[in-house]
Design a protein around this motif. Sequence first.
Motif, PDB file in Angstrom:
ATOM      1  N   ILE A 246       0.831  -1.206   0.000  1.00 36.48           N
ATOM      2  CA  ILE A 246       0.000   0.000   0.000  1.00 36.48           C
ATOM      3  C   ILE A 246       0.862   1.252   0.000  1.00 36.48           C
ATOM      4  O   ILE A 246       0.613   2.198  -0.743  1.00 36.48           O
ATOM      5  N   LEU A 247       1.888   1.258   0.823  1.00 39.85           N
ATOM      6  CA  LEU A 247       2.742   2.440   0.977  1.00 39.85           C
ATOM      7  C   LEU A 247       3.453   2.812  -0.320  1.00 39.85           C
ATOM      8  O   LEU A 247       3.573   3.989  -0.649  1.00 39.85           O
ATOM      9  N   LYS A 248       3.965   1.830  -1.060  1.00 40.09           N
ATOM     10  CA  LYS A 248       4.680   2.052  -2.318  1.00 40.09           C
ATOM     11  C   LYS A 248       5.662   3.217  -2.212  1.00 40.09           C
ATOM     12  O   LYS A 248       5.592   4.190  -2.971  1.00 40.09           O
ATOM     13  N   PRO A 249       6.596   3.143  -1.263  1.00 43.48           N
ATOM     14  CA  PRO A 249       7.489   4.277  -1.026  1.00 43.48           C
ATOM     15  C   PRO A 249       8.486   4.509  -2.159  1.00 43.48           C
ATOM     16  O   PRO A 249       8.944   3.566  -2.812  1.00 43.48           O
ATOM     17  N   ILE A 250       8.802   5.755  -2.375  1.00 43.87           N
ATOM     18  CA  ILE A 250       9.806   6.170  -3.351  1.00 43.87           C
ATOM     19  C   ILE A 250      11.077   6.554  -2.593  1.00 43.87           C
ATOM     20  O   ILE A 250      11.020   7.253  -1.586  1.00 43.87           O
ATOM     21  N   SER A 251      12.218   6.097  -3.078  1.00 39.01           N
ATOM     22  CA  SER A 251      13.494   6.441  -2.446  1.00 39.01           C
ATOM     23  C   SER A 251      14.340   7.263  -3.409  1.00 39.01           C
ATOM     24  O   SER A 251      14.090   7.313  -4.612  1.00 39.01           O
ATOM     25  N   ARG A 252      15.364   7.908  -2.864  1.00 42.71           N
ATOM     26  CA  ARG A 252      16.271   8.710  -3.667  1.00 42.71           C
ATOM     27  C   ARG A 252      17.551   7.939  -3.913  1.00 42.71           C
ATOM     28  O   ARG A 252      18.132   7.365  -2.988  1.00 42.71           O
ATOM     29  N   LEU A 253      17.985   7.893  -5.154  1.00 46.72           N
ATOM     30  CA  LEU A 253      19.240   7.281  -5.530  1.00 46.72           C
ATOM     31  C   LEU A 253      20.195   8.390  -5.942  1.00 46.72           C
ATOM     32  O   LEU A 253      20.032   9.531  -5.535  1.00 46.72           O
ATOM     33  N   GLY A 254      21.218   8.089  -6.749  1.00 44.77           N
ATOM     34  CA  GLY A 254      22.186   9.105  -7.142  1.00 44.77           C
ATOM     35  C   GLY A 254      21.658  10.045  -8.204  1.00 44.77           C
ATOM     36  O   GLY A 254      20.715   9.726  -8.935  1.00 44.77           O
ATOM     37  N   GLY A 255      22.292  11.217  -8.318  1.00 43.61           N
ATOM     38  CA  GLY A 255      21.915  12.183  -9.356  1.00 43.61           C
ATOM     39  C   GLY A 255      20.453  12.572  -9.267  1.00 43.61           C
ATOM     40  O   GLY A 255      19.956  12.963  -8.218  1.00 43.61           O
ATOM     41  N   ILE A 256      19.727  12.434 -10.386  1.00 41.68           N
ATOM     42  CA  ILE A 256      18.303  12.760 -10.415  1.00 41.68           C
ATOM     43  C   ILE A 256      17.459  11.481 -10.441  1.00 41.68           C
ATOM     44  O   ILE A 256      16.290  11.495 -10.824  1.00 41.68           O
ATOM     45  N   THR A 257      18.052  10.379  -9.999  1.00 40.33           N
ATOM     46  CA  THR A 257      17.397   9.070 -10.068  1.00 40.33           C
ATOM     47  C   THR A 257      16.622   8.755  -8.796  1.00 40.33           C
ATOM     48  O   THR A 257      17.107   8.970  -7.689  1.00 40.33           O
ATOM     49  N   TYR A 258      15.413   8.226  -8.990  1.00 38.03           N
ATOM     50  CA  TYR A 258      14.564   7.782  -7.896  1.00 38.03           C
ATOM     51  C   TYR A 258      14.367   6.274  -7.995  1.00 38.03           C
ATOM     52  O   TYR A 258      14.530   5.680  -9.060  1.00 38.03           O
ATOM     53  N   GLY A 259      13.992   5.638  -6.887  1.00 39.47           N
ATOM     54  CA  GLY A 259      13.774   4.203  -6.886  1.00 39.47           C
ATOM     55  C   GLY A 259      12.382   3.837  -6.403  1.00 39.47           C
ATOM     56  O   GLY A 259      11.816   4.502  -5.533  1.00 39.47           O
ATOM     57  N   ARG A 260      11.830   2.767  -6.999  1.00 38.42           N
ATOM     58  CA  ARG A 260      10.581   2.186  -6.515  1.00 38.42           C
ATOM     59  C   ARG A 260      10.913   1.012  -5.604  1.00 38.42           C
ATOM     60  O   ARG A 260      11.993   0.429  -5.695  1.00 38.42           O
ATOM     61  N   THR A 261       9.983   0.660  -4.729  1.00 40.08           N
ATOM     62  CA  THR A 261      10.160  -0.497  -3.859  1.00 40.08           C
ATOM     63  C   THR A 261       9.170  -1.558  -4.308  1.00 40.08           C
ATOM     64  O   THR A 261       7.996  -1.507  -3.953  1.00 40.08           O
ATOM     65  N   THR A 262       9.643  -2.504  -5.125  1.00 36.28           N
ATOM     66  CA  THR A 262       8.739  -3.469  -5.725  1.00 36.28           C
ATOM     67  C   THR A 262       8.933  -4.888  -5.225  1.00 36.28           C
ATOM     68  O   THR A 262       8.076  -5.741  -5.447  1.00 36.28           O
ATOM     69  N   GLN A 263      10.053  -5.177  -4.577  1.00 37.44           N
ATOM     70  CA  GLN A 263      10.234  -6.516  -4.036  1.00 37.44           C
ATOM     71  C   GLN A 263      11.129  -6.470  -2.812  1.00 37.44           C
ATOM     72  O   GLN A 263      11.868  -5.513  -2.598  1.00 37.44           O
ATOM     73  N   ALA A 264      11.042  -7.541  -2.018  1.00 37.81           N
ATOM     74  CA  ALA A 264      11.829  -7.602  -0.787  1.00 37.81           C
ATOM     75  C   ALA A 264      12.022  -9.057  -0.402  1.00 37.81           C
ATOM     76  O   ALA A 264      11.374  -9.954  -0.954  1.00 37.81           O
ATOM     77  N   PHE A 265      12.925  -9.316   0.511  1.00 42.32           N
ATOM     78  CA  PHE A 265      13.048 -10.626   1.130  1.00 42.32           C
ATOM     79  C   PHE A 265      13.169 -10.414   2.625  1.00 42.32           C
ATOM     80  O   PHE A 265      13.474  -9.318   3.093  1.00 42.32           O
ATOM     81  N   GLU A 266      12.896 -11.455   3.388  1.00 46.33           N
ATOM     82  CA  GLU A 266      12.933 -11.357   4.843  1.00 46.33           C
ATOM     83  C   GLU A 266      14.092 -12.187   5.390  1.00 46.33           C
ATOM     84  O   GLU A 266      14.409 -13.253   4.857  1.00 46.33           O
ATOM     85  N   MET A 267      14.731 -11.707   6.448  1.00 48.52           N
ATOM     86  CA  MET A 267      15.828 -12.430   7.095  1.00 48.52           C
ATOM     87  C   MET A 267      15.680 -12.285   8.602  1.00 48.52           C
ATOM     88  O   MET A 267      15.499 -11.174   9.103  1.00 48.52           O
ATOM     89  N   LEU A 268      15.741 -13.398   9.311  1.00 44.51           N
ATOM     90  CA  LEU A 268      15.676 -13.365  10.767  1.00 44.51           C
ATOM     91  C   LEU A 268      17.012 -12.900  11.337  1.00 44.51           C
ATOM     92  O   LEU A 268      18.073 -13.169  10.760  1.00 44.51           O
ATOM     93  N   ARG A 269      16.982 -12.221  12.467  1.00 41.60           N
ATOM     94  CA  ARG A 269      18.204 -11.860  13.168  1.00 41.60           C
ATOM     95  C   ARG A 269      18.686 -13.079  13.955  1.00 41.60           C
ATOM     96  O   ARG A 269      17.940 -13.629  14.768  1.00 41.60           O
TER      97      ARG A 269
END
Length: 287
Positions: A246-269
């Motif tokens: 739902i959140l679909k956050p946008i992140s900032r990368l280098g220069g004028i580039t932005y990133g989408r958050t489309t996939q992830a994986f989970e890792m236990l501590r």
Amino acid sequence: MSASNNTADREAKLQRNPHGDFNAVEKSRPEFEEDVEFHYTRTKDIEWVPGSGATSDDWKKHKKIAVDPYAEGRDPLNNYKLLIAGIVPRPIGFVSTESKAGIRNLAPFSYTTFVHHDPPIFCIGFASSVAAAKDTLANIMETGELTINIISEWFVEAANYTATNAPPEISEWDVSGLTPLASEKVKPPHVGESAFSVEAKLVTHHEWISKVTGKANGTLVIVEGVNFHIREDATNESFTTLDPKILKPISRLGGITYGRTTQAFEMLRPSWADEEKREEVKKILEK
């Protein structure tokens, strides 16, 4: 020299647009992929065991180059370009402020993160001294109040438009078309389109001194979150998480580039009480 002239000179030296005709380059790219939904994958190696190190040896093919940020003749703006490309992805603090005269301001800042939870503490970095402050920093120093809003895919164009160098009397709310919603504990409104917003108050600030010029050229503000606003379909009953679908956050990368958050994986501590019993770990400790 005025703050606006300083900013104009800095922007000219940065040359943010690497493409020449940016509109032509953008039109040549594939369309925005509407059908890409956030999803989970496995990690690259689900059979990884302690002591295995990296999952690829490609890094061994390349040496690392030492770069002195204060090397003779190195322009500090080169450090800026390098750091925004290397420290990624960065959350974008979409900051709403209001002057004592009632003029509202809205602007994105990628030098933003939270640094503590009890109390909720956030920090925002500004590339200017307090004396040369532009609207957002000036308003925070004057009133001590702000809201921090998370930028999502459905309003990224409007959010980016608020980065324009409009004069102080112009409200970015009006020219972007975004919706101000009344806050409860601070005067600046929060962004209606944002799925997660934080009302905040100034705790303290610190100015940074350039090692090249010896003058103040940056300011860190530390603020406390005093109220949260969460889109109802993006959270759980206890308000302890946000759904990235739902959140679909946008992140900032280098220069004028932005990133989408489309996939992830989970890792236990890992729990050391369990890990120290593993044969792989015992062998490592015996060496």
